[in-house]
Enzyme design. Structure first.
Site, PDB file in Angstrom:
ATOM      1  N   PRO A 163      43.212  41.058  35.260  1.00 20.02           N
ATOM      2  CA  PRO A 163      42.665  40.178  36.234  1.00 20.02           C
ATOM      3  C   PRO A 163      42.419  40.972  37.432  1.00 20.02           C
ATOM      4  CG  PRO A 163      45.133  39.833  35.864  1.00 20.02           C
ATOM      5  CD  PRO A 163      44.454  40.860  34.561  1.00 20.02           C
ATOM      6  N   CYS A 164      42.359  40.200  38.677  1.00 18.01           N
ATOM      7  CA  CYS A 164      41.997  40.768  40.026  1.00 18.01           C
ATOM      8  C   CYS A 164      42.930  41.530  40.593  1.00 18.01           C
ATOM      9  CB  CYS A 164      41.494  39.747  40.889  1.00 18.01           C
ATOM     10  SG  CYS A 164      42.828  39.079  41.781  1.00 18.01           S
ATOM     11  N   LEU A 165      42.758  42.662  41.195  1.00 18.83           N
ATOM     12  CA  LEU A 165      43.730  43.676  41.825  1.00 18.83           C
ATOM     13  C   LEU A 165      44.863  43.039  42.605  1.00 18.83           C
ATOM     14  CD1 LEU A 165      41.466  46.544  43.093  1.00 18.83           C
ATOM     15  CD2 LEU A 165      42.953  46.627  41.066  1.00 18.83           C
TER      16      LEU A 165
END
Length: 279
Positions: A163-165
């Site tokens: 998933p996104c940072l």
């Protein structure tokens, strides 16, 4: 079949196995009438961006990156438990804007049937903006999708969830470009040291490292521990810790799910068309 009936559509391609498999099916059925779109922002690791570019180039998919501006939204930067809602709200708004320009009437994402039982605020944004989730709609689980992706030798078939940072920052602690940069560089350093399944959780001046269970003993080796400290401290962390429970995708989610509950009281067939007959 759903994809053929759609005729023209946009697939929100994040680079994971779910959206990657959906993009593969859409491309097989619709060719250039299927447009794959990826939101690009500081929350997207450059390594992920490169992998997406390689994937769409390999299969000749029609694809574009669109710049998203979730960090401009105070509600997103505040990082509440529903942070993903604000991110997806921004992304889907951008996708529909592009869809209108292209004369496309369907936007879809890679949500799968298992996701419906998880805490995913982004699903509310999808519902509000009439984004379709065909994999979930037709009961495709993560296991189903991984099996089919492996059959077609898709490059993300066995890729760990990524998933996104911003998902590495605990809820309630602000999302900043500085933190996202430190997380991205830290995870790059961990992979350079040979770790495959990694997360770098950003707890202010503490870096909490998660690695796969099979890699824990290597991370605990004194010599390797020293290398981890040397790699991460220059990124601004005062303390470097190793999570003894190991890598857990969404390890920050349980508290968020509990909060949300309180507030409300991964089969082989013969062809792509056979695989996707329900889609």
């Amino acid at each position: 079949m759903w994809l053929r009936q759609a005729q023209r559509l946009i697939v929100a391609l994040s680079g994971g196995v779910d959206s990657g498999y959906l993009a593969f099916l859409a491309h097989q059925e619709l060719g250039t009438q299927a447009l794959m779109v990826t939101g690009d922002s500081p929350s997207l690791a450059r390594l992920e961006r490169e992998a997406i570019t390689q994937f769409v180039t390999r299969y000749g998919m029609r694809h574009v990156f669109v710049e998203t501006h979730e960090l401009d939204h105070p509600a997103y930067r505040a990082n509440p438990v529903e942070r993903c809602y604000f991110c997806k709200q921004e992304l889907f708004g951008q996708l529909w804007s592009l869809a209108r320009q292209e004369g496309i009437g369907v936007v879809c994402d890679g949500t799968n049937a298992d996701d419906m039982n998880d805490f995913r605020p982004g699903q509310r944004a999808a519902a509000e903006q009439s984004v379709s989730s065909p994999l979930a709609q037709f009961g495709f689980t993560k296991t189903d999708i991984r099996e089919r992706a492996q059959h077609w030798e898709l490059p993300m078939a066995d890729k760990p969830a990524s998933p996104c940072l911003a998902s590495r920052i605990p809820h309630g602690q602000p999302v900043t470009i500085g933190k996202l940069t430190a997380i991205e560089r830290g995870e790059q350093a961990l992979r350079a040291l040979g770790f495959r399944e990694v997360r770098l959780r950003h707890h202010a001046d503490v870096a909490r490292i998660e690695v796969g269970a099979a890699e824990l003993s290597r991370a605990l080796n004194p010599a390797m521990a020293a290398r981890l400290v040397a790699a991460l401290k220059p990124l601004g962390f005062r303390f470097i810790t190793l999570d003894l429970e190991g890598f857990r995708s969404g390890s920050l989610n349980p508290a968020a799910a509990s909060h949300a509950a309180a507030c409300h009281t991964e089969r082989h067939t013969e062809s792509p068309s056979a695989l996707s007959r329900t889609l």
